[in-house]
Design a protein around this motif. Structure first.
Motif, mmCIF file in Angstrom:
data_model
loop_
_atom_site.group_PDB
_atom_site.id
_atom_site.type_symbol
_atom_site.label_atom_id
_atom_site.label_comp_id
_atom_site.label_asym_id
_atom_site.label_seq_id
_atom_site.Cartn_x
_atom_site.Cartn_y
_atom_site.Cartn_z
ATOM 1 N N THR A 5 3.923 20.097 43.582
ATOM 2 C CA THR A 5 2.518 20.495 43.626
ATOM 3 C C THR A 5 1.698 19.574 42.726
ATOM 4 O OG1 THR A 5 2.747 22.025 41.766
ATOM 5 C CG2 THR A 5 3.228 22.886 43.974
ATOM 6 N N VAL A 6 0.372 19.675 42.847
ATOM 7 C CA VAL A 6 -0.506 18.886 41.984
ATOM 8 C C VAL A 6 -0.298 19.279 40.522
ATOM 9 C CG1 VAL A 6 -2.911 18.380 41.402
ATOM 10 C CG2 VAL A 6 -2.224 18.552 43.796
ATOM 11 N N LYS A 7 -0.084 20.567 40.269
ATOM 12 C CA LYS A 7 0.155 21.032 38.899
ATOM 13 C C LYS A 7 1.418 20.401 38.331
ATOM 14 C CE LYS A 7 1.009 25.188 36.133
ATOM 15 N NZ LYS A 7 1.165 26.672 36.163
ATOM 16 N N GLU A 8 2.492 20.397 39.114
ATOM 17 C CA GLU A 8 3.750 19.806 38.654
ATOM 18 C C GLU A 8 3.607 18.297 38.461
ATOM 19 O OE1 GLU A 8 6.969 22.855 40.759
ATOM 20 O OE2 GLU A 8 6.136 21.170 41.890
ATOM 21 N N ALA A 9 2.840 17.655 39.340
ATOM 22 C CA ALA A 9 2.608 16.223 39.196
ATOM 23 C C ALA A 9 1.828 15.927 37.917
ATOM 24 C CB ALA A 9 1.836 15.695 40.408
ATOM 25 N N THR A 10 0.840 16.770 37.611
ATOM 26 C CA THR A 10 0.048 16.600 36.386
ATOM 27 C C THR A 10 0.919 16.773 35.155
ATOM 28 O OG1 THR A 10 -1.906 17.459 37.531
ATOM 29 C CG2 THR A 10 -1.978 17.400 35.130
ATOM 30 N N GLN A 11 1.797 17.764 35.174
ATOM 31 C CA GLN A 11 2.705 17.987 34.055
ATOM 32 C C GLN A 11 3.605 16.773 33.840
ATOM 33 O OE1 GLN A 11 4.705 21.621 35.142
ATOM 34 N NE2 GLN A 11 2.910 22.900 34.795
ATOM 35 N N GLY A 12 4.133 16.220 34.930
ATOM 36 C CA GLY A 12 4.995 15.047 34.821
ATOM 37 C C GLY A 12 4.259 13.833 34.292
ATOM 38 N N VAL A 13 3.020 13.642 34.756
ATOM 39 C CA VAL A 13 2.220 12.498 34.310
ATOM 40 C C VAL A 13 1.912 12.604 32.818
ATOM 41 C CG1 VAL A 13 -0.092 11.491 34.459
ATOM 42 C CG2 VAL A 13 1.216 11.921 36.537
ATOM 43 N N LEU A 14 1.537 13.804 32.365
ATOM 44 C CA LEU A 14 1.203 13.985 30.946
ATOM 45 C C LEU A 14 2.448 13.864 30.067
ATOM 46 C CD1 LEU A 14 -1.428 16.875 31.119
ATOM 47 C CD2 LEU A 14 -1.819 14.425 30.814
ATOM 48 N N ALA A 15 3.574 14.369 30.563
ATOM 49 C CA ALA A 15 4.823 14.211 29.809
ATOM 50 C C ALA A 15 5.190 12.737 29.706
ATOM 51 C CB ALA A 15 5.951 14.993 30.486
ATOM 52 N N GLY A 16 5.015 12.004 30.792
ATOM 53 C CA GLY A 16 5.287 10.568 30.770
ATOM 54 C C GLY A 16 4.352 9.822 29.849
ATOM 55 N N LEU A 17 3.083 10.230 29.826
ATOM 56 C CA LEU A 17 2.114 9.602 28.931
ATOM 57 C C LEU A 17 2.516 9.804 27.475
ATOM 58 C CD1 LEU A 17 -0.649 8.178 28.569
ATOM 59 C CD2 LEU A 17 -1.694 10.453 28.538
ATOM 60 N N ALA A 18 2.942 11.024 27.152
ATOM 61 C CA ALA A 18 3.355 11.318 25.776
ATOM 62 C C ALA A 18 4.599 10.530 25.386
ATOM 63 C CB ALA A 18 3.606 12.817 25.613
ATOM 64 N N MET A 19 5.591 10.471 26.270
ATOM 65 C CA MET A 19 6.816 9.735 25.968
ATOM 66 C C MET A 19 6.561 8.230 25.936
ATOM 67 S SD MET A 19 9.630 11.903 28.183
ATOM 68 C CE MET A 19 10.994 10.892 27.611
ATOM 69 N N GLY A 20 5.638 7.755 26.799
ATOM 70 C CA GLY A 20 5.310 6.338 26.828
ATOM 71 C C GLY A 20 4.494 5.894 25.629
ATOM 72 N N PHE A 21 4.013 6.847 24.833
ATOM 73 C CA PHE A 21 3.227 6.538 23.646
ATOM 74 C C PHE A 21 4.072 5.799 22.618
ATOM 75 C CE2 PHE A 21 -0.837 7.179 21.955
ATOM 76 C CZ PHE A 21 -0.769 7.459 20.608
ATOM 77 N N ALA A 22 5.389 6.030 22.643
ATOM 78 C CA ALA A 22 6.256 5.433 21.625
ATOM 79 C C ALA A 22 7.334 4.525 22.195
ATOM 80 C CB ALA A 22 6.914 6.545 20.798
ATOM 81 N N LEU A 23 7.838 4.849 23.390
ATOM 82 C CA LEU A 23 8.946 4.081 23.945
ATOM 83 C C LEU A 23 8.460 2.758 24.533
ATOM 84 C CD1 LEU A 23 10.999 6.904 25.680
ATOM 85 C CD2 LEU A 23 11.397 5.834 23.459
#
Length: 328
Positions: A91-109
Motif C-alpha cells: 500500500t501507499v502507507k507501507e511504501a511511505t514507511q519503507g521510504v522513511l526507514a530507508g532515509l533514516a538508515m541512509g543518513f549514516a550508511l
C-alpha cells in the motif's frame, strides 16, 4: 602455484581506499569553499543564525515549504510502490514507511546501502532482496529527472551568455544529453541488459532481474512521479529563498535551482549527513553570480535540509525501530 583468490581482495581493498580518499578530498574542497566564501564576504555562521532568528516563520512561503515536505516524500513513496509491486504488492502507507526507514538508515550508511536496506527490510516477502533491482530503478529515475531538468537549466543559462558557450559548460551539456540518450536506450534494451552473458554477474542476477519485467507504462509512471517530486522540492527551494528575502527574476531563480540540483546530482556523494554541504556549496557558487549574499543562500539551503531531510529522518527512526522489532 600461487592462488588467484587474493588478487581480487587486494584490488577491492585498493579501490575502496581510492574511493574513500577521493570523497574526503571532495568534502575538504566543499567545506573550504564555503569557509572561504563566507570569509571573503566578511560574514560567519553567526550571520546565518541571525537570518534564522529574524525570518518570518509564519509567512505563507514558510507554511507552503512545510506543507510540501510530506508531498515530497509521498511522491517518492508512490514511485517506490509502482516499482516494487513486481516483488510484493504494498500500500501507499507501507511504501511511505519503507521510504522513511530507508532515509533514516541512509543518513549514516555509505552510498545507497542504507536507503535500499531500509526499503527492502520493510517488505514481508521472503524474496525481498529481489527488490534490489526496484531500488536501483527508483534511484535511477530520480537521477534522470534531475539530469533532465538540470540540462534544460544549463541550456537556458548558456543561451544568455554574451559570448560563445564556455568550453567546459558546453562539454557538460552534451555529456548530459548523451547520458539521457543512453538511459533511453538502456530502458528500451532492459530485457537484454539484465541477462548479461558474464559468468560472475549471473550469480547475482536474481537480485536485479526484476528490472527487466517492467512495462513501458510502469517506467513512464515512475519517471512521472520522479519528475513531480523534483518539481516539488524545487518549489520548496523557491519558498526557502523567499523566506530569507532572496527575490530574483523568474528565469534566474528557475535556472539557479535547476543548476544547484544538477550539481548535487552529479557531484560524487559521501553520505555525510545525507550530502550536507554539497547543495550549500553549489548554491553559493550558482547564486553568487547574481550577487546573492552567502549567508542568505546558506540560510535557505540549510533550512531546506532541515525540512526535507532531518525532519523526515526523525520520523523514519520510528520505522527503523519497528524493523528491528520485527526481525528479532
Amino acid at each position: 602455484m600461487q592462488s588467484n583468490g587474493f588478487v581480487p581482495q587486494r584490488t577491492y581493498s585498493r579501490t575502496k581506499k581510492i574511493v574513500f580518499w577521493s570523497k574526503i578530498g571532495i568534502l575538504t574542497l566543499i567545506v573550504s569553499y564555503i569557509g572561504i566564501t563566507l570569509n571573503r564576504q566578511q560574514h560567519d555562521l553567526q550571520s546565518v543564525f541571525t537570518y534564522w532568528k529574524t525570518a518570518n516563520w509564519l509567512s505563507i512561503p514558510a507554511l507552503l515549504l512545510l506543507l510540501l515536505t510530506p508531498a515530497n516524500w509521498l511522491l517518492e513513496a508512490l514511485k517506490w510502490k509502482i516499482l516494487v509491486q513486481r516483488v510484493e504488492p504494498i500500500t501507499v502507507k507501507e511504501a511511505t514507511q519503507g521510504v522513511l526507514a530507508g532515509l533514516a538508515m541512509g543518513f549514516a550508511l555509505p552510498a545507497q546501502l542504507g536507503d535500499t536496506a531500509g526499503r527492502l527490510l520493510s517488505l514481508r516477502s521472503d524474496q525481498r532482496w529481489q527488490g534490489i533491482g526496484a531500488a536501483l530503478v527508483s534511484g535511477g529515475m530520480q537521477f534522470l529527472a534531475a539530469v533532465f531538468f538540470g540540462t534544460i537549466a544549463l541550456f537556458v543559462q548558456l543561451q544568455f551568455e554574451t559570448e560563445a558557450w564556455p568550453v567546459a559548460q558546453g562539454v557538460l551539456f552534451w555529456l548530459l544529453v548523451l547520458t539521457m540518450g543512453l538511459a533511453v536506450l538502456a530502458a528500451r534494451q532492459r530485457h537484454r541488459l539484465v541477462h548479461l552473458p558474464i559468468r560472475w554477474l549471473q550469480r547475482w542476477e536474481k537480485y536485479w532481474s526484476v528490472a527487466s519485467y517492467y512495462t513501458t507504462t510502469e517506467l513512464v509512471l515512475a519517471f512521472s512521479a520522479a519528475s513531480l517530486r523534483y518539481l516539488t522540492f524545487s518549489l520548496q527551494f523557491y519558498f526557502a529563498l523567499l523566506i530569507f528575502g532572496i527575490q530574483l527574476p523568474l528565469r534566474e531563480t528557475a535556472t539557479g535551482i535547476g543548476l544547484v540540483y544538477l550539481g548535487k546530482t552529479i557531484i560524487p556523494a559521501f553520505n555525510l549527513l545525507s550530502d550536507l554541504g554539497v547543495r550549500e556549496a553549489t548554491s553559493m557558487w550558482v547564486f553568487g553570480q547574481w550577487q546573492v549574499p552567502a549567508p542568505q543562500i546558506l540560510s535557505a539551503t540549510l533550512t531546506l535540509w532541515l525540512f526535507n531531510i532531518l525532519a523526515p529522518v526523525l520520523v523514519g527512526l520510528f520505522w527503523v525501530w519497528k524493523l528491528k522489532l520485527s526481525t528479532n
